[in-house]
Design a protein around this motif. Sequence first.
Motif, short mmCIF file in Angstrom:
data_model
loop_
_atom_site.label_atom_id
_atom_site.label_comp_id
_atom_site.label_asym_id
_atom_site.label_seq_id
_atom_site.Cartn_x
_atom_site.Cartn_y
_atom_site.Cartn_z
N ALA A 75 -0.63 5.69 -1.77
CA ALA A 75 0.51 6.58 -1.60
C ALA A 75 1.73 5.73 -1.23
CB ALA A 75 0.23 7.60 -0.50
N LEU A 76 2.89 6.11 -1.78
CA LEU A 76 4.11 5.35 -1.54
C LEU A 76 5.10 6.20 -0.76
CD1 LEU A 76 4.62 3.84 -5.10
CD2 LEU A 76 3.62 2.71 -3.12
N GLY A 77 5.81 5.58 0.16
CA GLY A 77 6.88 6.27 0.84
C GLY A 77 8.00 6.60 -0.13
N GLY A 78 8.66 7.74 0.08
CA GLY A 78 9.72 8.14 -0.82
C GLY A 78 9.23 8.80 -2.08
N SER A 79 7.98 9.20 -2.14
CA SER A 79 7.36 9.94 -3.24
C SER A 79 6.79 9.01 -4.29
CB SER A 79 8.36 10.90 -3.90
OG SER A 79 7.72 11.64 -4.91
#
Length: 368
Positions: A291-295
């Motif tokens: 999962a990545l921050g900022g979508s």
Amino acid sequence: MRELRDDLADTASEAHFYLDADTAIRGADRRRRAFRMTVVPVIAALAVLAPVTYVGLHQTASPAPVAEAPPPEPGTFASLGADVLGGDALHTADGRVYPMPDTGGYWSRGAKIPAGWFLNGDNDSRVLYSGGASVVVAEGEVMEYAISRDGSHIAWLAPDQKTIEVVTLTPAGIEWETPREVTEDGERPLVWAGEDVIVTATDSGHNVWTNWSPFAEGTPSSPWVDEPGRVLGVTAENLLLTTRVGTDGEAGEDCQTLRSPIADPDVTGSLACWSYERGFGPMSPDGRWLALGGSGFLGVDDVPQARPWVVRAGCGADDDPVTWVAPEAVVVELGGDELVRCTVDGQGTEPVARADLPGGIILTYYGP
């Protein structure tokens, strides 16, 4: 400091994956916003108090079946598919409430596993079966633990810091494995790679990692050393994925390294530096997604063949991953006030107001 320690102690990436203080503190600040939620009376009114049977240390209990819950209503706490552990109770997505025993401390960490839940408190750690049996596996405060990808094995540093203990959860109950004697200062379980536990320590600013198999007799593997960085997790192929600062002088976590979890430099694969403006979040329970921050979601299956890595869109431009609640679904925070269950194909549930959730932390999922 106590609040920071509690915030560092959970999530799939887990506190002990952070191998530098600044990164750990930034992660804790983000999780503190997402995890500290307000208890509202409506939750207590709709919940069903579940019976709990307490079982002492080194005793065991068999899982019991639980009736299947009806589909959740959109926009409700249940629609997130998440379980929340508060200070005195565990709230499940299907509306059950398991009261936690009064041990004189706070219940602040844990995980959802196929057998039920692993719950970690200030004064003991236990396995709570879905049928209500609550079995103590460690007395005293456990600060470091690791759970296998399928949720069937748990390793932890004993409160006296002299051994690393391991239990296996089976349909018949709990099996205790032969513990490992701690021989290095700061030695602790980091992560599972298949049937092995990667045990970590530090020496002169470097990570010293050793593979240990609790299930096989023989000589342990030789320690292997890596540069300081952050462990993101173990892939589905049991390769360790780490970050390190870029090799050409740029700052940030923009280089990734895949390596076999054994002391064999010939199978180490150092990926090209890959710069991305969003931070790396937790790895999925099946080891296939970050999962990545900022979508967004980063697929690990094609690494290192695919350059640049393929990034799938998330569920909102400003979302911030909280934790994985299923193999392909993560709870994300939208704008600080709402939470959404988001799948790796970008499908999101209706937003749920944070105030509509019970107070506590959302538990990370381990399992198939």
